[in-house]
Design an enzyme around this catalytic site. Structure first.
Site, PDB file in Angstrom:
ATOM      1  N   PHE A 140       0.853  -1.188   0.000  1.00 31.37           N
ATOM      2  CA  PHE A 140       0.000   0.000   0.000  1.00 31.37           C
ATOM      3  C   PHE A 140       0.888   1.236   0.000  1.00 31.37           C
ATOM      4  O   PHE A 140       1.652   1.464   0.937  1.00 31.37           O
ATOM      5  CB  PHE A 140      -0.943   0.061   1.211  1.00 31.37           C
ATOM      6  N   ASP A 225       9.223   2.843   2.057  1.00 31.96           N
ATOM      7  CA  ASP A 225       8.045   3.656   2.359  1.00 31.96           C
ATOM      8  C   ASP A 225       7.773   3.500   3.856  1.00 31.96           C
ATOM      9  O   ASP A 225       7.207   2.504   4.298  1.00 31.96           O
ATOM     10  CB  ASP A 225       6.847   3.193   1.526  1.00 31.96           C
ATOM     11  N   LYS A 254       2.367  11.176   7.277  1.00 33.75           N
ATOM     12  CA  LYS A 254       1.550  10.907   8.469  1.00 33.75           C
ATOM     13  C   LYS A 254       2.035  11.656   9.725  1.00 33.75           C
ATOM     14  O   LYS A 254       1.752  12.832   9.867  1.00 33.75           O
ATOM     15  CB  LYS A 254       1.429   9.405   8.675  1.00 33.75           C
TER      16      LYS A 254
HETATM   17  C1  PLP Z   1      -0.963   6.074   4.420  1.00 31.25           C
HETATM   18  C2  PLP Z   1       0.115   5.535   3.567  1.00 31.25           C
HETATM   19  C3  PLP Z   1       0.429   6.108   2.325  1.00 31.25           C
HETATM   20  C4  PLP Z   1      -0.392   7.212   1.697  1.00 31.25           C
HETATM   21  O1  PLP Z   1      -0.442   8.363   2.456  1.00 31.25           O
HETATM   22  P1  PLP Z   1      -1.616   9.446   2.155  1.00 31.25           P
HETATM   23  O2  PLP Z   1      -1.234  10.615   3.036  1.00 31.25           O
HETATM   24  O3  PLP Z   1      -2.893   8.809   2.562  1.00 31.25           O
HETATM   25  O4  PLP Z   1      -1.550   9.759   0.722  1.00 31.25           O
HETATM   26  C5  PLP Z   1       1.502   5.582   1.627  1.00 31.25           C
HETATM   27  N1  PLP Z   1       2.221   4.562   2.105  1.00 31.25           N
HETATM   28  C6  PLP Z   1       1.951   3.978   3.287  1.00 31.25           C
HETATM   29  C7  PLP Z   1       2.806   2.865   3.774  1.00 31.25           C
HETATM   30  C8  PLP Z   1       0.878   4.428   4.057  1.00 31.25           C
HETATM   31  O5  PLP Z   1       0.577   3.834   5.207  1.00 31.25           O
END
Ligand code: PLP
Length: 400
Positions: A140, A225, A254
């Site tokens: 994700f 990520d 985040k």
């Molecule tokens: C939440 C998340 C994203 C996307 O972040 P948004 O601010 O919602 O665009 C990307 N990678 C990971 C691992 C995430 O948990």
């Protein structure tokens, strides 16, 4: 207005792209939130780990309101007095020479993809527009068209094509599969050190280290990520640290703003981020004085309040205690630090009903992928609060 009325309005006028628990929150403080009927809940989701510092942290609130009174947005057409200090402080804290600020996580991921492609053409010598990236099943990384192009989740993809080309998917947790997928045109491998959205999937020990070595050997960038796992969530500043590696690129978002305002960033060396020239990439709000001031304060809270250490300590205790619950429904408990997944057996009839029962008893947690309950409270949580929550979680997991 009461809960029911708010929900009716939302359902009538808003797109139904989420399936939220029916709790209407009007106030948050630390690890707690309060709904419009005055009921208090422990937040065990932390807005998917954006609230590592807790709700409405006073120091971040102060930084945000003070900055909002002075200047909020300059655009990058002009310089401002917050962005340079953000660059310096995040570099000192993370050990990466440079960073590039964006807003949402998805935007930072897109930025990293562009960076990897540019590096492939300018440095590695891949023929233009032929760069490939390798990603893992169950990933994700966000919701843009390019990002869902490499999703393996049908509901994220179906009906949203045509997709962006140039991506190869291999099994998560299998380093050999990455080695086999690499070609002379491979620019980068991008992975989550723990797959949060897939259900807190922890890869086999040594996986990230092996991938880092494979990347190095083959002149391929390794992008982590850490939008969900980073900034203390797993009991280390970055989850990559568990395997003693420093990826070429780390993506954060985040908790970088403590939940106040969307702030994300791509962290890398000068050699990499130096490849961007004026005009080649940008964002109107990215790197605004408000974003920079909020992020500086959010990072300072992580440092000053020893949130990384607390996540390690509380996470270990929480996981241990969850493992001791003799629930007939639980298959296993997995995760690191305060990113914990309680994986239910298929015959448990889904995680949703357990989340709804927890909500009734004052704990907000969210199911991920049907069979997993994710517990990820703010990193400021104290043992007394966990000791309050555990008997409730026990009662819910023991229900028929
Ligand atoms: C939440 C998340 C994203 C996307 O972040 P948004 O601010 O919602 O665009 C990307 N990678 C990971 C691992 C995430 O948990």
């Amino acid at each position: 207005m009461n809960t029911r009325e708010f929900i009716e309005i939302e359902e009538k006028y808003g797109a139904h792209n989420y399936h939220p628990l029916d709790v209407v929150i009007e106030r948050g403080e630390g690890v707690w939130v309060y709904d419009v009927d005055g009921k208090k809940y422990l937040d065990c989701l932390s807005a998917y780990s954006a609230l590592n510092q807790g709700h409405v942290h006073p120091a971040i609130l102060e930084a945000m309101t003070e900055q909002a009174k002075k200047v909020t947005l300059t655009s990058r057409a002009f310089r401002n007095d917050q962005l340079p200090l953000f660059y310096k402080e995040i570099s000192e804290m993370t050990g990466y020479e440079m960073s590039l600020p964006m807003n949402s996580g998805a935007e930072a991921v897109e930025t990293a993809l562009k960076l990897a492609r540019k590096w492939a053409y300018q440095v590695k010598g891949v023929p233009r527009h032929e760069a490939e990236m390798i990603l893992a099943s169950g990933n994700f990384h966000g919701r843009t068209v390019s990002i869902i192009s490499f999703s393996t989740e049908p509901s994220y993809r179906d009906d949203f094509g045509p997709f962006t080309p140039g991506f190869k998917i291999v099994e998560y947790g299998d380093a050999k599969a990455i080695e086999h997928a690499i070609t002379p045109n491979t620019a980068a491998v991008m992975l989550e050190p723990i797959q949060g959205e897939a259900g807190v999937v922890v890869p086999p020990e040594g996986y990230l280290k092996q991938v880092a070595e494979i990347c190095k050997k083959n002149n391929v960038l390794f992008i982590a990520d850490e939008i969900q796992t980073g900034l203390g969530r797993t009991g280390r500043l970055f989850a990559s640290e568990y395997e003693g590696i420093k990826p070429d690129v780390t993506i954060v978002g985040k908790a970088l703003s403590g939940g106040f305002y969307p702030v994300s960033a791509v962290l890398a060396s000068k050699e990499l981020l130096g490849l961007f020239n004026p005009g080649e990439h940008g964002s109107t709000f990215g790197g605004s004085p408000l974003a920079a001031a909020v992020a500086r304060a959010a990072l300072k809270v992580i440092r000053d309040e020893n949130l990384v250490e607390n996540a390690a300590k509380m996470g270990e205790y929480f996981k241990e205690q969850l493992e001791e619950i003799p629930s007939p429904h639980v298959k296993l408990v997995r995760g690191k630090g305060l990113l914990i997944g309680v994986v239910l057996k298929p015959e448990a009839r889904g995680a949703r009903r357990f989340c709804e029962a927890l909500q009734q008893k004052g704990i907000l947690a969210k199911e991920t992928h049907e069979h997993v309950i994710r517990f990820a409270p703010p990193l400021i949580i104290q043992k007394e609060t966990l000791d309050w929550a555990l008997p409730i979680i026990r009662e819910v997991l023991m229900m028929p």
